[in-house]
Design a protein around this motif. Structure first.
Motif: not given
Length: 189
Positions: A80, A73-74, A77-78, A82, A84
């Motif tokens: 994108l 998940d991290a 997000l990275r 982001i 975390l």
């Protein structure tokens, strides 16, 4: 209707309330009844559920899967933009350690706590329907009381999305559990 419940069935309803409270849910659903039935170690109903992998820990996990984001998940997000870990660090700097963790359970009233009483959670629509179906199952099986086995039959007859999904995640189905329970209830000929 509760006057017709056996002690085991009453204990199941009380356990369902406690499980819903521990999971921080706002009401008691049919899935909490199923979980409570699985917690009643040493009972035929719990044994039937265990044969299908429906154990208390497995149910709790299936009802409320862990909320923590994993490395996959991290990484997503990275991609994108982001980070975390940076978000968590900023939140904890601004609001204190654990700011993004699940909120604690609502405190009980001190008056109720001193009396040894916990505030009751309301029954959700699925739990109400499951208990009505438990009555029908008991009547259909010509039982003068509503036992834990009837509660399980009511839960499995319900076709509730939460229960169906939970049992699917555990590798079984309401029909399979129901069939096994009914075959165990039939007297040997």
């Amino acid at each position: 209707m509760f006057e017709r419940f056996t002690e085991e069935a009453r204990a199941t309803v009380v356990a369902a309330q406690e499980e819903a409270r521990l999971l921080r849910h706002a009401s008691i659903g049919a899935e909490h009844l199923l979980l409570a039935l699985a917690t009643r170690a040493g009972t035929p109903v719990a044994a039937t559920l265990a044969r299908f992998g429906v154990t208390p820990d497995a149910c709790r996990t299936a009802i409320s899967p862990p909320e923590a984001l994993d490395e996959a998940d991290a990484e997503a997000l990275r991609l994108l933009g982001i980070d975390l870990h940076a978000v968590r660090e900023r939140a904890e700097t601004a609001f204190g350690r654990g700011a993004l963790d699940r909120p604690p359970a609502a405190p009980r009233s001190p008056l109720l706590r001193r009396a040894g009483i916990s505030a009751r959670l309301p029954f959700g629509a699925s739990a109400k329907r499951a208990l009505r179906l438990a009555l029908r199952e008991a009547v259909g099986l010509r039982s003068g009381v509503i036992g834990a086995e009837h509660v399980l039959l009511g839960v499995t007859a319900l076709d509730d999305p939460a229960v169906v999904g939970l049992l699917r995640r555990l590798g079984t189905s309401p029909a399979a559990v129901r069939s096994a329970l009914l075959s165990g209830l039939r007297p040997a000929a």
